[in-house]
Structures are given as structure tokens and as C-alpha cells.
Design a protein around this motif. Structure first.
Motif, PDB file in Angstrom:
ATOM      1  N   LEU A  34      17.258 -31.322 -11.423  1.00 13.74           N
ATOM      2  CA  LEU A  34      17.749 -32.397 -10.555  1.00 13.74           C
ATOM      3  C   LEU A  34      16.855 -33.633 -10.664  1.00 13.74           C
ATOM      4  O   LEU A  34      17.353 -34.763 -10.687  1.00 13.74           O
ATOM      5  N   THR A  35      15.552 -33.420 -10.753  1.00 17.29           N
ATOM      6  CA  THR A  35      14.603 -34.527 -10.872  1.00 17.29           C
ATOM      7  C   THR A  35      14.804 -35.261 -12.193  1.00 17.29           C
ATOM      8  O   THR A  35      14.881 -36.500 -12.225  1.00 17.29           O
ATOM      9  N   GLU A  36      14.880 -34.518 -13.290  1.00 20.11           N
ATOM     10  CA  GLU A  36      15.027 -35.114 -14.616  1.00 20.11           C
ATOM     11  C   GLU A  36      16.314 -35.920 -14.743  1.00 20.11           C
ATOM     12  O   GLU A  36      16.366 -36.902 -15.481  1.00 20.11           O
ATOM     13  N   LYS A  37      17.351 -35.523 -14.018  1.00 22.89           N
ATOM     14  CA  LYS A  37      18.635 -36.238 -14.069  1.00 22.89           C
ATOM     15  C   LYS A  37      18.732 -37.335 -13.015  1.00 22.89           C
ATOM     16  O   LYS A  37      19.769 -37.971 -12.878  1.00 22.89           O
ATOM     17  N   GLY A  38      17.633 -37.552 -12.262  1.00 27.00           N
ATOM     18  CA  GLY A  38      17.588 -38.637 -11.297  1.00 27.00           C
ATOM     19  C   GLY A  38      18.290 -38.371  -9.977  1.00 27.00           C
ATOM     20  O   GLY A  38      18.597 -39.312  -9.251  1.00 27.00           O
TER      21      GLY A  38
END
Length: 113
Positions: A34-38
Motif C-alpha cells: 500500500l505504501t509503495e503504491k501511494g
């Protein structure tokens, strides 16, 4: 992007130490994705099962929360998504679902000041 709150309900703390470690690794991997995809705006935290409830005009304070284990909010997360349908789709990766728990997806109202 809009903001949404994930409220995690249901027991997520059962199994052998090895099973619990694997389960926590799935939580970490999901949050990382979720973090990597913003999408992950704030990771939130697990909530302690104890607490107090203040209720009514008398502002009575009682021990709580009193709910069936499956209904107790065990943690939360703040995410960003295009719309409610997108937020729901992102929630489907949550590891609590593997253990019979649920993710309540709630839009956050934008208040004007």
C-alpha cells in the motif's frame, strides 16, 4: 485522492508463535505494498482491548468496550484511494480476512474551515 479509514474487526491473535510471525509478515507485506503504491497515508496501530465508554447526557463512564469479540475494533489504518470502490478493492488484501475478521471501510468527510 480521497481519504478512507480501515477499521479492523475480529480476532487476529491466535495460533502458534510461528503462525503468528507468518501472519505478521503478511500484514507487513500488505502495508508495504500500500505504501509503495501511494495509498497508505497513516499506518495506524493495534488497539488495546480495554478502555472506557462515556455515554449519555449524564456522561456516565463504564468499562468497555462491550461487544462480541468479532465486533471489537482491533486496529485502524488511514489510506488514500480514488473512491470508495477502490478503497474496498485495496482492503481485500488485508490478512485479517484470512482469519475470519473484517475490514470496515469508511470515507472520511472533508470539513471546510
Amino acid at each position: 485522492m480521497n481519504e478512507f479509514m480501515y477499521l479492523f474487526r475480529g480476532s487476529d491473535a491466535s495460533g502458534s508463535p510461528a503462525e503468528m510471525q507468518q501472519h505478521m509478515q503478511r500484514w507487513t507485506a500488505w502495508a508495504k505494498e500500500l505504501t509503495e503504491k501511494g495509498h497508505l497515508k497513516r499506518p495506524g496501530s493495534p488497539l488495546d482491548p480495554t478502555g472506557k465508554v462515556v455515554q449519555g447526557k449524564q456522561k456516565a463512564v463504564v468499562d468497555g468496550p462491550f461487544a462480541e469479540a468479532k465486533d471489537v475494533v482491533g486496529g485502524y489504518m488511514l489510506i488514500e484511494a480514488e473512491d470508495l470502490a477502490h478503497a474496498v478493492e485495496l482492503s481485500k488484501g488485508c490478512p485479517i480476512l484470512e482469519r475470519g475478521g473484517s475490514v470496515e471501510v469508511r470515507p472520511i468527510w472533508k470539513l471546510s474551515h
